[in-house]
Design a protein around this motif. Structure first.
Motif, PDB file in Angstrom:
ATOM      1  N   GLU A  42       0.817  -1.224   0.008  1.00  0.00           N
ATOM      2  CA  GLU A  42       0.013  -0.036  -0.033  1.00  0.00           C
ATOM      3  C   GLU A  42       0.885   1.249  -0.134  1.00  0.00           C
ATOM      4  O   GLU A  42       0.400   2.295  -0.034  1.00  0.00           O
ATOM      5  N   THR A  43       2.174   1.163   0.125  1.00  0.00           N
ATOM      6  CA  THR A  43       3.180   2.234   0.015  1.00  0.00           C
ATOM      7  C   THR A  43       3.387   2.693  -1.159  1.00  0.00           C
ATOM      8  O   THR A  43       4.562   3.552  -1.323  1.00  0.00           O
ATOM      9  N   GLY A  44       3.067   2.239  -2.251  1.00  0.00           N
ATOM     10  CA  GLY A  44       3.450   2.626  -3.669  1.00  0.00           C
ATOM     11  C   GLY A  44       4.642   1.715  -4.072  1.00  0.00           C
ATOM     12  O   GLY A  44       5.277   2.415  -5.055  1.00  0.00           O
ATOM     13  N   VAL A  45       5.231   0.674  -3.425  1.00  0.00           N
ATOM     14  CA  VAL A  45       6.256  -0.407  -4.072  1.00  0.00           C
ATOM     15  C   VAL A  45       5.767  -1.582  -3.993  1.00  0.00           C
ATOM     16  O   VAL A  45       4.557  -1.884  -3.610  1.00  0.00           O
ATOM     17  N   ALA A  46       6.581  -2.196  -4.795  1.00  0.00           N
ATOM     18  CA  ALA A  46       6.017  -3.714  -4.912  1.00  0.00           C
ATOM     19  C   ALA A  46       7.575  -4.628  -4.929  1.00  0.00           C
ATOM     20  O   ALA A  46       8.577  -4.066  -5.224  1.00  0.00           O
ATOM     21  N   TYR A  47       7.384  -5.822  -4.299  1.00  0.00           N
ATOM     22  CA  TYR A  47       8.755  -6.709  -4.221  1.00  0.00           C
ATOM     23  C   TYR A  47       8.631  -7.690  -5.395  1.00  0.00           C
ATOM     24  O   TYR A  47       7.555  -8.162  -5.561  1.00  0.00           O
ATOM     25  N   PHE A  48       9.455  -7.725  -6.195  1.00  0.00           N
ATOM     26  CA  PHE A  48       9.799  -8.426  -7.302  1.00  0.00           C
ATOM     27  C   PHE A  48      10.653  -9.601  -6.796  1.00  0.00           C
ATOM     28  O   PHE A  48      11.800  -9.356  -6.510  1.00  0.00           O
ATOM     29  N   GLU A  49      10.432 -10.795  -7.269  1.00  0.00           N
ATOM     30  CA  GLU A  49      11.268 -12.003  -6.925  1.00  0.00           C
ATOM     31  C   GLU A  49      11.415 -12.769  -8.359  1.00  0.00           C
ATOM     32  O   GLU A  49      10.421 -13.231  -9.037  1.00  0.00           O
ATOM     33  N   ARG A  50      12.669 -13.091  -8.541  1.00  0.00           N
ATOM     34  CA  ARG A  50      12.799 -13.859  -9.930  1.00  0.00           C
ATOM     35  C   ARG A  50      13.561 -15.035  -9.605  1.00  0.00           C
ATOM     36  O   ARG A  50      14.968 -14.879  -8.487  1.00  0.00           O
ATOM     37  N   SER A  51      13.694 -16.029 -10.202  1.00  0.00           N
ATOM     38  CA  SER A  51      14.207 -17.159  -9.764  1.00  0.00           C
ATOM     39  C   SER A  51      14.718 -17.979 -11.232  1.00  0.00           C
ATOM     40  O   SER A  51      14.188 -17.925 -12.197  1.00  0.00           O
ATOM     41  N   GLY A  52      15.800 -18.745 -11.090  1.00  0.00           N
ATOM     42  CA  GLY A  52      16.142 -19.590 -12.170  1.00  0.00           C
ATOM     43  C   GLY A  52      17.587 -19.882 -12.086  1.00  0.00           C
ATOM     44  O   GLY A  52      18.244 -19.490 -11.062  1.00  0.00           O
ATOM     45  N   ALA A  53      18.084 -20.958 -13.107  1.00  0.00           N
ATOM     46  CA  ALA A  53      19.472 -21.385 -12.997  1.00  0.00           C
ATOM     47  C   ALA A  53      20.322 -20.405 -13.652  1.00  0.00           C
ATOM     48  O   ALA A  53      19.873 -19.922 -14.716  1.00  0.00           O
ATOM     49  N   GLY A 283      -0.855  -3.243   4.703  1.00  0.00           N
ATOM     50  CA  GLY A 283      -0.129  -2.537   5.838  1.00  0.00           C
ATOM     51  C   GLY A 283       0.901  -1.568   4.920  1.00  0.00           C
ATOM     52  O   GLY A 283       1.045  -1.488   3.810  1.00  0.00           O
ATOM     53  N   ARG A 284       1.635  -0.939   5.880  1.00  0.00           N
ATOM     54  CA  ARG A 284       2.336   0.078   5.362  1.00  0.00           C
ATOM     55  C   ARG A 284       3.656   0.316   5.896  1.00  0.00           C
ATOM     56  O   ARG A 284       4.351   0.953   6.690  1.00  0.00           O
ATOM     57  N   PRO A 285       4.548  -0.885   5.342  1.00  0.00           N
ATOM     58  CA  PRO A 285       6.030  -0.663   5.982  1.00  0.00           C
ATOM     59  C   PRO A 285       6.656   0.545   5.167  1.00  0.00           C
ATOM     60  O   PRO A 285       6.416   0.988   4.175  1.00  0.00           O
ATOM     61  N   ASP A 286       7.739   0.948   5.937  1.00  0.00           N
ATOM     62  CA  ASP A 286       8.237   2.343   5.535  1.00  0.00           C
ATOM     63  C   ASP A 286       9.141   1.905   4.405  1.00  0.00           C
ATOM     64  O   ASP A 286       9.951   0.846   4.305  1.00  0.00           O
ATOM     65  N   SER A 287       9.040   2.859   3.415  1.00  0.00           N
ATOM     66  CA  SER A 287      10.029   2.961   2.463  1.00  0.00           C
ATOM     67  C   SER A 287      10.329   4.248   1.882  1.00  0.00           C
ATOM     68  O   SER A 287       9.503   5.176   1.873  1.00  0.00           O
ATOM     69  N   PHE A 288      11.503   4.707   1.350  1.00  0.00           N
ATOM     70  CA  PHE A 288      11.980   5.820   0.953  1.00  0.00           C
ATOM     71  C   PHE A 288      12.846   5.752  -0.171  1.00  0.00           C
ATOM     72  O   PHE A 288      13.218   4.952  -0.409  1.00  0.00           O
ATOM     73  N   LEU A 289      13.036   7.043  -1.049  1.00  0.00           N
ATOM     74  CA  LEU A 289      13.670   7.103  -1.839  1.00  0.00           C
ATOM     75  C   LEU A 289      15.321   7.514  -1.387  1.00  0.00           C
ATOM     76  O   LEU A 289      15.342   8.043  -0.464  1.00  0.00           O
ATOM     77  N   PHE A 290      16.402   6.957  -2.211  1.00  0.00           N
ATOM     78  CA  PHE A 290      17.787   6.958  -1.836  1.00  0.00           C
ATOM     79  C   PHE A 290      18.607   7.053  -2.892  1.00  0.00           C
ATOM     80  O   PHE A 290      18.524   6.137  -3.666  1.00  0.00           O
ATOM     81  N   PRO A 291      19.486   8.137  -3.315  1.00  0.00           N
ATOM     82  CA  PRO A 291      20.213   8.214  -4.363  1.00  0.00           C
ATOM     83  C   PRO A 291      21.375   7.230  -4.123  1.00  0.00           C
ATOM     84  O   PRO A 291      22.203   7.430  -3.106  1.00  0.00           O
ATOM     85  N   LEU A 292      21.493   6.207  -5.019  1.00  0.00           N
ATOM     86  CA  LEU A 292      22.561   4.984  -4.782  1.00  0.00           C
ATOM     87  C   LEU A 292      23.132   4.788  -6.130  1.00  0.00           C
ATOM     88  O   LEU A 292      24.562   4.538  -6.029  1.00  0.00           O
ATOM     89  N   ALA A 293      22.713   4.746  -7.256  1.00  0.00           N
ATOM     90  CA  ALA A 293      23.222   4.173  -8.286  1.00  0.00           C
ATOM     91  C   ALA A 293      24.179   4.754  -8.826  1.00  0.00           C
ATOM     92  O   ALA A 293      25.353   4.568  -9.617  1.00  0.00           O
ATOM     93  N   ALA A 294      23.878   6.413  -9.148  1.00  0.00           N
ATOM     94  CA  ALA A 294      24.879   7.183  -9.831  1.00  0.00           C
ATOM     95  C   ALA A 294      26.077   7.468  -8.963  1.00  0.00           C
ATOM     96  O   ALA A 294      26.024   7.466  -7.908  1.00  0.00           O
ATOM     97  N   PRO A 295      27.144   7.455  -9.666  1.00  0.00           N
ATOM     98  CA  PRO A 295      28.514   7.773  -8.960  1.00  0.00           C
ATOM     99  C   PRO A 295      28.613   9.090  -8.350  1.00  0.00           C
ATOM    100  O   PRO A 295      27.765  10.067  -8.803  1.00  0.00           O
ATOM    101  N   ARG A 296      29.134   9.306  -7.088  1.00  0.00           N
ATOM    102  CA  ARG A 296      29.086  10.591  -6.331  1.00  0.00           C
ATOM    103  C   ARG A 296      30.347  10.730  -5.988  1.00  0.00           C
ATOM    104  O   ARG A 296      31.570  10.180  -5.612  1.00  0.00           O
ATOM    105  N   TYR A 297      30.501  12.107  -6.030  1.00  0.00           N
ATOM    106  CA  TYR A 297      32.011  12.704  -5.960  1.00  0.00           C
ATOM    107  C   TYR A 297      31.876  13.678  -4.679  1.00  0.00           C
ATOM    108  O   TYR A 297      31.189  14.484  -4.607  1.00  0.00           O
ATOM    109  N   ALA A 298      33.275  13.436  -3.663  1.00  0.00           N
ATOM    110  CA  ALA A 298      33.208  14.280  -2.498  1.00  0.00           C
ATOM    111  C   ALA A 298      33.903  15.814  -2.915  1.00  0.00           C
ATOM    112  O   ALA A 298      34.666  15.777  -3.940  1.00  0.00           O
ATOM    113  N   HIS A 299      33.454  16.712  -2.335  1.00  0.00           N
ATOM    114  CA  HIS A 299      34.057  17.901  -2.616  1.00  0.00           C
ATOM    115  C   HIS A 299      35.292  18.066  -1.647  1.00  0.00           C
ATOM    116  O   HIS A 299      35.451  17.875  -0.657  1.00  0.00           O
ATOM    117  N   ARG A 300      36.204  18.882  -2.391  1.00  0.00           N
ATOM    118  CA  ARG A 300      37.705  18.918  -1.823  1.00  0.00           C
ATOM    119  C   ARG A 300      37.917  20.558  -1.837  1.00  0.00           C
ATOM    120  O   ARG A 300      37.784  21.033  -2.989  1.00  0.00           O
TER     121      ARG A 300
END
Length: 710
Positions: A42-53, A283-300
Motif C-alpha cells: 500500500e506504500t507505492g512499492v512492489a517486491y519482485f522475485e525472480r528465480s532461475g538457474a 499494511g504500510r512498511p516504511d519505504s523511502f527514496l535514496f540516491p545510490l546508483a549514480a557515482p558520487r564525488y566528494a567536494h575537496r
C-alpha cells in the motif's frame, strides 16, 4: 505461509567478493531471470522475485533505469540450503544530468533537448572527420559559428546574371591535419564523425541522463554467479498502489451473507507477467527514496600556494614595455606589477533521510465541564466497548490462489476475499427526528484484515446501495449505511432529567462532585413497512451508564458510540420509554465563590449525612464571611463620606478663620468627624479580618471530604 525460520534458511547463501563483479560482460546469450512472484504494498512499492538457474551466458534482471536506486538498495539473494553462490551484480553506471552533459562535452544551456547543433558544439576542440560533397576533411573542430544577424549573402551566376540570396547557416571552422583553417558551411556537411571512439559511449550516457525516455528504458543488472546453480533474487521497485473494492450479498433469512473482496492491480512495467504468483499486502512498511546508483564525488577544498602563480605566461601575448607603460608611474594593476593570485576553498557535503459526526440521543459526557465519574460504577454501557481487533504482525498478506498472466501496461480486477460473514440488517437513525438509513452491522469474522475500499450491497436479487468500508481487523465490526429507509420514523416525544449528588471530594484546589444523572426519555417509533425492523439509535451518554427499556445494546466501534436496539414489528406505531442513569462528575475551583455550589449540595438528600454536615459548616462560614465583607464594604462607603465632609469643613474653616465663634464650632465638628472616621476604619478592618478568617476556616472544613470507603 512460510515460517520465519524457513525463510531465514533460504537467505543462507554464499556471497563472495569478486573482481569480476565490477565489469558487466557483453553477455549476448544471457537470459532474463524469470519473474516468479510480485508482492504489492500500500506504500507505492512492489517486491519482485525472480528465480532461475545461471547458465553459461549468465542471467539478467531487467529494471527500469528510474527504479535502479530502489533495486540496488533492497536487492536480496535467496537460495536453498546455501547451495547458491553469487559473486555480485554488475550494471552500467547511471550518471546525473550534469555529469552526462559534461561527459559528452555538452553545455547545461538549451534545456533538455540534445539537437544537432548542440552535438556539434560539444565536439569543439575534438578530432573529427567531416564528410562533404567534395570529399573528407580530417582535423580538429575549432568552432561552430552561428550565422550573423543579417545572414550570409551567397551569390551565383545564373544565365549570365548574378543571383544573390541570404542564407542563415552555421559555419564549421576546422583546423585540418595539414595545418589549414577551413570554414565549412552547414549545407556542405553530410556527416561529422568524432575520431575518439569513447565519444559515442559518453553521448549515450548523456542521452540517458537528459532524456525522460532514458529513465524509463530497462536497465539490465547482470547476475555474476556460478553456472548451473539456481538462484533467487528479490528487490523492490515503485509500483501502483493496489486497491480493494467489495460486494456484500445479503442472503434470505436463515442463510449467511457473503462478502466478496476484489483487488485492483496494475502491471505498469514493460514486461508481460506469465504465471506470476501475486501477493497483496495490507499494511504500510516504511519505504523511502535514496540516491545510490549514480557515482558520487566528494567536494575537496582548493588550497593555493602562498606565492601567486599563474598557468599562463605573462609574455605569451604581451611585452614588458607594454606592461610597464609609457610614462613613469603608470602600471598594470595595483602596486605597479599587477601580480595576483586567487584561491578557493571550503565547502562540504552531507546526505540524510527523512524517515521517516453523527447526532445522538443524550447530551454526552464532558459538556459544561462534566466528565464520566471514575468513582461511581453504573450500568451496562461500559461493558459494550470491545477489545481491539487482533492482527498477527504489522502487515497482512493475501496470496492469490492461482498464478496470473497479465500483459505489460495492463490492469486486472482479481478476487482476494470470498467468505460468509456475520451481518445484521438494520435501520439506522442518526438522531431522533432524523431520516432513517438502511444499513448493516458487519463483523469481520474472517482471519484477515479487510483493507479500506468502496462496498456495493446487493439484496432481493438486485442492487441495494453503496457505502465505504474502513480498514477492519479480524473481530472488529462496522456500521455501514447505504440508503434511505423511508418507512421507519423515530422521534423523541419528551425527556426529563435530574441530578443526584452521591460523593463530594476535595482534590487539591478543586471540589469534585460525583453524581448520578437520571433521564426519562419517551420515543415514538413508526414502521410503515410490511417487514419488521431492527432499529439502531446512537446514545450519547457517559461510558459509566445504565440503560433500560431497550431490546438490546450494540456498539459503533468507529464512532466509539453505544447504540440502543429496538425490535419493531411490521406496520407498528407506538412509544418506547427509556430510563438512563449516568455516573458523572464535575469540578469547581475552591474559593470564596464556591458558596452557591455548597448551598445546592447541602440541599441534596442523595448525599450522605456526614458529607452534608461538612458542606453545611463550610457553607455557613462562607455565608458569614460574605455578610462581613458586605458590612466592610458599607463601612468603606461611610468612611468615604466622612472624608468628603471633613475636606469641606477644612475649606470652610479656612474661609472663616477671622470669625472666631463660627470657626470654633466648625473645629469641634471636624474633631467629631475624625473620631467617627477612625471608629469606622477600625470596624472595617475588623470585619475584613474576620471575613478572611471565616473563609479560611470554611475551606479548611472541606479537608474532611475524603473518598468513601468501598
Amino acid at each position: 505461509m512460510r515460517t520465519a525460520s524457513r525463510w531465514w534458511a533460504a537467505v543462507a547463501v554464499v556471497l563472495s567478493t569478486s573482481v569480476a563483479a565490477a565489469q558487466p560482460s557483453a553477455g549476448k546469450n544471457a537470459a532474463t531471470l524469470p519473474l516468479g512472484k510480485v508482492r504489492l504494498y500500500e506504500t507505492g512499492v512492489a517486491y519482485f522475485e525472480r528465480s532461475g538457474a545461471v547458465q553459461g551466458g549468465g542471467v539478467h534482471l531487467p529494471v527500469p533505469a528510474g527504479h535502479l536506486d530502489d533495486a540496488l538498495k533492497t536487492l536480496v539473494v535467496l537460495g536453498q540450503d546455501g547451495e547458491a553462490a553469487v559473486d555480485g551484480i554488475a550494471f552500467k553506471s547511471r550518471v546525473s544530468r550534469g555529469m552526462g552533459l559534461a561527459l559528452a562535452g555538452l553545455s547545461e544551456g538549451g534545456g533538455g533537448a540534445v539537437d544537432y547543433m548542440r552535438l556539434l558544439e560539444g565536439l569543439e576542440g575534438a578530432a573529427v572527420e567531416v564528410r562533404t560533397a567534395k570529399g573528407l576533411v580530417k582535423g580538429r573542430l575549432v568552432d561552430v559559428e552561428a550565422p550573423p544577424a543579417e545572414g550570409n549573402r551567397v551569390c551565383a551566376e545564373v544565365e549570365g546574371k548574378e543571383v544573390c540570396r541570404v542564407t542563415r547557416h552555421h559555419q564549421l571552422v576546422v583546423l585540418t591535419d595539414g595545418g589549414e583553417i577551413r570554414r565549412l558551411s552547414e549545407p556542405e556537411v553530410t556527416s561529422v564523425k568524432p575520431s575518439d571512439p569513447g565519444w559515442q559511449k559518453r553521448l549515450g550516457s548523456a542521452l540517458d541522463a537528459v532524456s525522460q525516455r532514458g529513465l524509463q528504458n530497462s536497465r539490465d543488472l547482470e547476475v555474476l554467479a556460478k553456472s548451473g546453480k539456481p538462484v533467487t533474487l528479490g528487490y523492490i521497485a515503485e509500483a501502483p498502489v493496489w486497491r480493494s473494492t467489495y460486494r456484500l450479498v445479503l442472503a434470505p433469512e436463515g442463510e449467511k451473507d457473503a462478502l466478496q473482496g476484489w483487488a485492483l492491480l496494475h502491471n505498469d512495467t514493460d514486461e508481460d507477467w506469465a504465471k506470476v504468483k501475486v501477493e497483496l499486502v495490507n499494511g504500510r512498511p516504511d519505504s523511502f527514496l535514496f540516491p545510490l546508483a549514480a557515482p558520487r564525488y566528494a567536494h575537496r577544498q582548493l588550497v593555493t600556494p602562498k606565492e601567486p602563480l599563474t598557468t599562463i605566461p605573462q609574455l605569451v601575448d604581451d611585452t614588458v614595455d607594454n606592461m610597464w607603460g609609457d610614462a613613469i608611474g603608470e602600471a598594470f594593476g595595483a602596486g605597479g606589477l599587477g601580480l595576483s593570485g586567487i584561491g578557493e576553498g571550503g565547502g562540504g557535503r552531507g546526505e540524510g533521510i527523512g524517515l521517516g459526526s453523527i447526532g445522538t440521543i443524550g447530551h454526552g459526557a464532558g459538556s459544561s465541564g462534566e466528565a464520566t465519574s471514575d468513582l461511581l460504577e453504573v450500568g451496562n454501557l461500559a461493558a459494550l466497548e470491545p477489545a481491539e481487533g487482533v492482527e498477527n504482525g504489522a502487515v497482512f498478506r493475501y496470496s492469490l490462489p492461482k498464478r496470473i498472466d497479465l500483459s505489460a501496461h495492463s490492469s486486472a480486477l482479481l478476487p482476494f476475499v470470498s467468505e460468509r460473514v456475520e451481518v445484521t440488517s438494520i435501520a439506522y437513525v442518526p438522531s431522533p427526528g432524523a431520516t432513517a438509513r438502511t444499513a448493516v452491522h458487519l463483523r469481520n469474522s474472517t482471519a484477515q484484515t479487510l483493507p479500506a475500499g468502496p462496498l456495493a450491497v446487493f439484496a432481493d436479487g438486485g442492487f441495494a446501495g453503496e457505502t465505504g468500508l474502513s480498514r477492519t481487523k479480524p473481530g472488529e465490526s462496522r456500521l455501514l449505511a447505504f440508503g434511505l429507509d423511508l418507512d421507519l420514523e423515530l422521534e423523541q416525544v419528551e425527556e426529563t432529567s435530574r441530578d443526584l449528588p452521591k460523593h463530594v471530594l476535595r482534590e487539591g484546589d478543586q471540589l469534585v462532585v460525583h453524581f448520578l444523572r437520571e433521564h426519562d426519555v419517551v420515543l415514538g417509533i413508526t414502521n410503515k413497512s410490511g417487514r419488521g425492523r431492527k432499529v439502531y439509535l446512537p446514545l450519547a451518554y457517559a461510558k459509566s451508564a445504565d440503560v433500560s427499556g431497550v431490546d438490546a445494546l450494540a456498539y459503533d466501534e468507529e464512532q466509539h458510540q453505544p447504540l440502543a436496539v429496538f425490535d419493531v414489528q411490521a406496520k407498528h406505531r407506538g412509544r418506547r420509554s427509556l430510563k438512563v442513569r449516568e455516573g458523572l462528575m464535575e469540578r469547581h475551583p475552591i474559593g470564596p465563590e464556591l458558596g452557591p455550589v455548597l448551598d445546592r449540595l447541602v440541599k441534596s438528600p442523595s448525599l450522605a449525612t456526614e458529607q452534608r454536615g461538612i458542606l453545611r459548616k463550610a457553607s455557613e462560614r462562607l455565608a458569614q464571611a460574605k455578610k462581613l465583607e458586605a458590612a466592610a464594604k458599607t463601612l468603606a462607603g461611610q468612611i468615604d463620606d466622612l472624608a468628603d465632609r471633613r475636606d469641606r469643613l477644612r475649606t470652610d474653616l479656612q474661609a472663616l478663620r477671622h470669625q472666631e465663634d463660627r470657626a470654633e464650632d466648625l473645629g469641634e465638628e471636624l474633631v467629631r468627624l475624625r473620631e467617627q472616621e477612625s471608629k469606622a476604619k477600625g470596624k472595617m478592618l475588623d470585619a475584613t479580618k474576620r471575613a478572611a478568617e471565616l473563609e479560611k476556616r470554611a475551606l479548611r472544613a472541606l479537608d474532611a471530604l475524603v473518598p468513601p470507603s468501598k
